[in-house]
Design a protein around this motif. Structure first.
Motif, PDB file in Angstrom:
ATOM      1  N   LEU A  70       0.524  -1.104   0.219  1.00  0.00           N
ATOM      2  CA  LEU A  70      -0.198  -0.024   0.496  1.00  0.00           C
ATOM      3  C   LEU A  70       1.152   1.141  -0.265  1.00  0.00           C
ATOM      4  CD1 LEU A  70      -3.125  -0.463   2.224  1.00  0.00           C
ATOM      5  CD2 LEU A  70      -3.253  -0.732   0.103  1.00  0.00           C
ATOM      6  N   TRP A  87      -1.632   4.520  -2.075  1.00  0.00           N
ATOM      7  CA  TRP A  87      -2.749   3.590  -1.991  1.00  0.00           C
ATOM      8  C   TRP A  87      -2.862   3.514  -0.303  1.00  0.00           C
ATOM      9  CZ3 TRP A  87      -3.200  -1.059  -4.748  1.00  0.00           C
ATOM     10  CH2 TRP A  87      -2.931  -1.245  -6.786  1.00  0.00           C
ATOM     11  N   PRO A 141      -5.711   1.734   2.223  1.00  0.00           N
ATOM     12  CA  PRO A 141      -6.600   0.410   2.964  1.00  0.00           C
ATOM     13  C   PRO A 141      -8.283   0.743   2.436  1.00  0.00           C
ATOM     14  CG  PRO A 141      -5.617   0.783   4.508  1.00  0.00           C
ATOM     15  CD  PRO A 141      -4.686   1.751   3.804  1.00  0.00           C
ATOM     16  N   THR A 159      -8.726   0.047  -1.095  1.00  0.00           N
ATOM     17  CA  THR A 159      -8.037  -0.691  -1.190  1.00  0.00           C
ATOM     18  C   THR A 159      -8.963  -2.026  -1.692  1.00  0.00           C
ATOM     19  OG1 THR A 159      -6.303   0.060  -1.307  1.00  0.00           O
ATOM     20  CG2 THR A 159      -6.416  -2.127  -2.422  1.00  0.00           C
TER      21      THR A 159
END
Length: 232
Positions: A112, A117, A119, A122
């Motif tokens: 990540l 990103w 979580p 995602t």
């Protein structure tokens, strides 16, 4: 001088090419041994003829570590049958290690961070084997997914299987580009090389595909720490 305890890491191997699978598990055992100097660590597959028996030879009571993702037929029937007549002690399989969710979460967190990103934005797709004959492999996968959900606030966690519904292609359909595919497999053989890439191609997967657990550089240290708890 007393003989050090022996640990044998056992995997399924590759029946169509047993030498390849045997070389892989021996390499993993050798790497694990670097972190476990108190024991003699060997590797063997069920597929290579005589490999397990050779690894057992000359040791009175070795520890057997099944490098499998579930406690299914291979660990409950095939492997114990091969150990009949020995004093070997079989440990729970790798996929049921209580520390595996934390290890995996640390791994996923690094992914990540690399992708920048969050979580909660995602999707995590866990690709596993499953079974058309027993519910146990899927139960292990789903329990593992539940532990990951407790450790990180994922936007979505879904599981897909090779041998049962939801099949890989079904589960991977409409995954967003901000997705991680985690193969819940021990080594990069068979289904990881064939079924999984095929399913991801058919669904136009645009996310990040990880390697199976056996290729993670920190796995030997993880295995050594786990095995150390069971050494005499």
């Amino acid at each position: 001088m007393p003989q050090p305890p022996r640990v044998i890491i056992v995997s399924h191997g590759q029946p169509s090419d047993p030498d390849v699978g045997e070389a892989e598990i021996i390499a993993l055992a050798q790497a694990t041994a670097q972190h476990l100097p108190a024991a003699e660590v060997r590797g063997a597959t069920l597929a290579a003829k005589g490999a397990l028996e050779t690894a057992l030879d000359g040791c009175d009571a070795p520890l057997i570590y099944p490098f499998f993702m579930s406690d299914g037929w291979f660990t409950k029937s095939a492997l114990p049958k091969r150990l009949t007549g020995t004093n070997a002690r079989q440990l729970p399989p790798f996929g049921l290690d209580p520390d595996l969710p934390a290890f995996t979460t640390h791994w996923l967190t690094s992914v990540l961070q690399t992708e920048n990103w969050r979580p909660e934005d995602t999707s995590l797709f866990i690709a596993a084997h499953g079974s058309g004959r027993s519910p146990r492999p899927a139960e292990v996968t789903q329990t593992f997914a539940g532990h990951l959900a407790e450790l990180r606030p994922w936007g979505d966690i879904r599981c897909g299987f090779v041998e049962q519904e939801p099949f890989l292609e079904q589960a991977a359909t409409r995954l967003p580009s901000q997705s991680i595919c985690l193969p819940f497999f021990a080594l990069k053989r068979g289904h990881v090389l064939e079924d999984l890439p095929e399913a991801l191609t058919k669904t136009n997967f645009q996310g990040r595909l990880l390697d199976p657990f056996g290729l993670h550089p920190d796995l030997p240290a993880f295995l050594a720490k786990s095995l150390a708890r069971d050494l005499p």
